[in-house]
Design a protein around this motif. Structure first.
Motif, PDB file in Angstrom:
ATOM      1  N   SER A  27       0.846  -1.199   0.000  1.00  0.00           N
ATOM      2  CA  SER A  27       0.000   0.000   0.000  1.00  0.00           C
ATOM      3  C   SER A  27       0.878   1.244   0.000  1.00  0.00           C
ATOM      4  CB  SER A  27      -0.919  -0.008   1.219  1.00  0.00           C
ATOM      5  OG  SER A  27      -1.746  -1.143   1.212  1.00  0.00           O
ATOM      6  N   ILE A  28       1.292   1.637  -1.194  1.00  0.00           N
ATOM      7  CA  ILE A  28       2.237   2.741  -1.343  1.00  0.00           C
ATOM      8  C   ILE A  28       1.558   3.919  -2.010  1.00  0.00           C
ATOM      9  CG2 ILE A  28       4.388   3.480  -2.437  1.00  0.00           C
ATOM     10  CD1 ILE A  28       5.317   0.550  -2.235  1.00  0.00           C
ATOM     11  N   PHE A  29       1.610   5.076  -1.350  1.00  0.00           N
ATOM     12  CA  PHE A  29       1.121   6.314  -1.938  1.00  0.00           C
ATOM     13  C   PHE A  29       2.278   7.151  -2.461  1.00  0.00           C
ATOM     14  CE2 PHE A  29      -3.022   5.390  -0.527  1.00  0.00           C
ATOM     15  CZ  PHE A  29      -2.943   4.906   0.760  1.00  0.00           C
ATOM     16  N   SER A  30       3.385   7.094  -1.750  1.00  0.00           N
ATOM     17  CA  SER A  30       4.522   7.926  -2.123  1.00  0.00           C
ATOM     18  C   SER A  30       5.810   7.306  -1.590  1.00  0.00           C
ATOM     19  CB  SER A  30       4.359   9.335  -1.556  1.00  0.00           C
ATOM     20  OG  SER A  30       5.501  10.123  -1.803  1.00  0.00           O
ATOM     21  N   ILE A  31       6.860   7.378  -2.394  1.00  0.00           N
ATOM     22  CA  ILE A  31       8.177   6.973  -1.925  1.00  0.00           C
ATOM     23  C   ILE A  31       9.107   8.174  -2.024  1.00  0.00           C
ATOM     24  CG2 ILE A  31      10.131   5.416  -2.219  1.00  0.00           C
ATOM     25  CD1 ILE A  31       8.295   3.404  -3.487  1.00  0.00           C
ATOM     26  N   GLY A  32       9.675   8.553  -0.916  1.00  0.00           N
ATOM     27  CA  GLY A  32      10.609   9.678  -0.886  1.00  0.00           C
ATOM     28  C   GLY A  32      12.026   9.206  -1.104  1.00  0.00           C
ATOM     29  N   ASP A  33      12.905   9.618  -0.198  1.00  0.00           N
ATOM     30  CA  ASP A  33      14.303   9.233  -0.322  1.00  0.00           C
ATOM     31  C   ASP A  33      14.463   7.722  -0.214  1.00  0.00           C
ATOM     32  OD1 ASP A  33      15.809  12.049   1.504  1.00  0.00           O
ATOM     33  OD2 ASP A  33      14.727  11.917  -0.403  1.00  0.00           O
ATOM     34  N   MET A  34      15.406   7.204  -0.995  1.00  0.00           N
ATOM     35  CA  MET A  34      15.782   5.805  -0.894  1.00  0.00           C
ATOM     36  C   MET A  34      17.291   5.745  -0.685  1.00  0.00           C
ATOM     37  SD  MET A  34      13.367   4.098  -3.842  1.00  0.00           S
ATOM     38  CE  MET A  34      13.337   2.453  -3.098  1.00  0.00           C
ATOM     39  N   ALA A  35      17.747   4.710  -0.008  1.00  0.00           N
ATOM     40  CA  ALA A  35      19.168   4.667   0.346  1.00  0.00           C
ATOM     41  C   ALA A  35      19.649   3.230   0.423  1.00  0.00           C
ATOM     42  CB  ALA A  35      19.397   5.366   1.681  1.00  0.00           C
ATOM     43  N   THR A  50      22.496   7.664  -1.296  1.00  0.00           N
ATOM     44  CA  THR A  50      21.092   8.063  -1.189  1.00  0.00           C
ATOM     45  C   THR A  50      20.628   8.673  -2.498  1.00  0.00           C
ATOM     46  OG1 THR A  50      21.580  10.296  -0.402  1.00  0.00           O
ATOM     47  CG2 THR A  50      21.355   8.584   1.268  1.00  0.00           C
ATOM     48  N   ILE A  51      19.321   8.622  -2.710  1.00  0.00           N
ATOM     49  CA  ILE A  51      18.740   9.251  -3.885  1.00  0.00           C
ATOM     50  C   ILE A  51      17.367   9.784  -3.515  1.00  0.00           C
ATOM     51  CG2 ILE A  51      17.799   7.041  -4.744  1.00  0.00           C
ATOM     52  CD1 ILE A  51      18.368   8.139  -7.600  1.00  0.00           C
ATOM     53  N   THR A  52      17.109  11.024  -3.914  1.00  0.00           N
ATOM     54  CA  THR A  52      15.799  11.616  -3.670  1.00  0.00           C
ATOM     55  C   THR A  52      14.832  11.184  -4.772  1.00  0.00           C
ATOM     56  OG1 THR A  52      16.191  13.601  -4.996  1.00  0.00           O
ATOM     57  CG2 THR A  52      16.939  13.639  -2.686  1.00  0.00           C
ATOM     58  N   ARG A  53      13.574  11.549  -4.601  1.00  0.00           N
ATOM     59  CA  ARG A  53      12.572  11.163  -5.587  1.00  0.00           C
ATOM     60  C   ARG A  53      12.879  11.769  -6.964  1.00  0.00           C
ATOM     61  NH1 ARG A  53       7.905   8.732  -6.160  1.00  0.00           N
ATOM     62  NH2 ARG A  53       6.419   9.502  -7.717  1.00  0.00           N
ATOM     63  N   VAL A  92      27.093  -6.928   4.265  1.00  0.00           N
ATOM     64  CA  VAL A  92      25.672  -7.129   3.998  1.00  0.00           C
ATOM     65  C   VAL A  92      25.100  -5.769   3.611  1.00  0.00           C
ATOM     66  CG1 VAL A  92      23.454  -7.843   4.914  1.00  0.00           C
ATOM     67  CG2 VAL A  92      25.534  -9.047   5.614  1.00  0.00           C
ATOM     68  N   TYR A  93      24.430  -5.721   2.492  1.00  0.00           N
ATOM     69  CA  TYR A  93      23.878  -4.477   1.973  1.00  0.00           C
ATOM     70  C   TYR A  93      22.369  -4.438   2.239  1.00  0.00           C
ATOM     71  CZ  TYR A  93      28.239  -3.218  -0.289  1.00  0.00           C
ATOM     72  OH  TYR A  93      29.544  -2.845  -0.521  1.00  0.00           O
ATOM     73  N   TYR A  94      21.907  -3.269   2.697  1.00  0.00           N
ATOM     74  CA  TYR A  94      20.504  -3.070   3.036  1.00  0.00           C
ATOM     75  C   TYR A  94      19.946  -1.885   2.251  1.00  0.00           C
ATOM     76  CZ  TYR A  94      21.649  -5.883   7.172  1.00  0.00           C
ATOM     77  OH  TYR A  94      22.066  -6.878   8.019  1.00  0.00           O
ATOM     78  N   CYS A  95      18.674  -1.995   1.933  1.00  0.00           N
ATOM     79  CA  CYS A  95      17.950  -0.901   1.307  1.00  0.00           C
ATOM     80  C   CYS A  95      17.027  -0.273   2.339  1.00  0.00           C
ATOM     81  CB  CYS A  95      17.137  -1.457   0.137  1.00  0.00           C
ATOM     82  SG  CYS A  95      16.007  -0.301  -0.615  1.00  0.00           S
ATOM     83  N   GLU A  96      16.880   1.048   2.247  1.00  0.00           N
ATOM     84  CA  GLU A  96      15.979   1.777   3.142  1.00  0.00           C
ATOM     85  C   GLU A  96      15.211   2.785   2.317  1.00  0.00           C
ATOM     86  OE1 GLU A  96      16.565   5.183   4.326  1.00  0.00           O
ATOM     87  OE2 GLU A  96      15.304   5.262   6.114  1.00  0.00           O
TER      88      GLU A  96
END
Length: 116
Positions: A27-35, A50-53, A92-96
């Motif tokens: 249930s996604i309305f918006s995704i902002g920064d991802m890292a 990091t990357i912004t929208r 170990v690499y993680y996404c946020e």
């Protein structure tokens, strides 16, 4: 419910490349920064990129010029292209991601091992 699924880890020789993906679903309305973060044994988790929208990026000094973060907003997916890998990139690499305005979600970790 929102989920981040990470894929693309593995083992590679020094100088090689890997591409990680982080796909958000639910249930996604918006995704902002991802890292992307990484954590090596005995070391605190560190921010890799990091990357912004709108596509503004930032990188840790240790990966500048070698790693590229990108995203496809239509697919709710972020990527980490890792080139010229070094043994010290082993972790170990993680996404946020910040989803639905202010909630931070984490994907499961994926192991990246670089042999010398």
């Amino acid at each position: 419910q929102v989920q981040l699924v990470v894929s693309g880890g593995g083992m590679v020789q020094a100088g090689g490349s890997l591409r990680l993906s982080c796909a958000a679903s639910g249930s996604i309305f918006s995704i902002g920064d991802m890292a992307w973060y990484r954590q090596a044994p005995g070391i605190a988790r560190e921010l890799v990129a990091t990357i912004t929208r709108v596509g503004t990026t930032n990188y840790a000094d240790s990966v500048k010029g070698r790693f590229t973060i990108s995203r496809d907003n239509a697919k709710n997916t972020a990527y980490l292209q890792m080139n010229s890998l070094k043994p010290e990139d082993t972790a170990v690499y993680y996404c946020e991601a910040v989803i639905n305005f202010d909630v931070h979600y984490w994907g499961q970790g994926t192991q990246v091992t670089v042999s010398s």
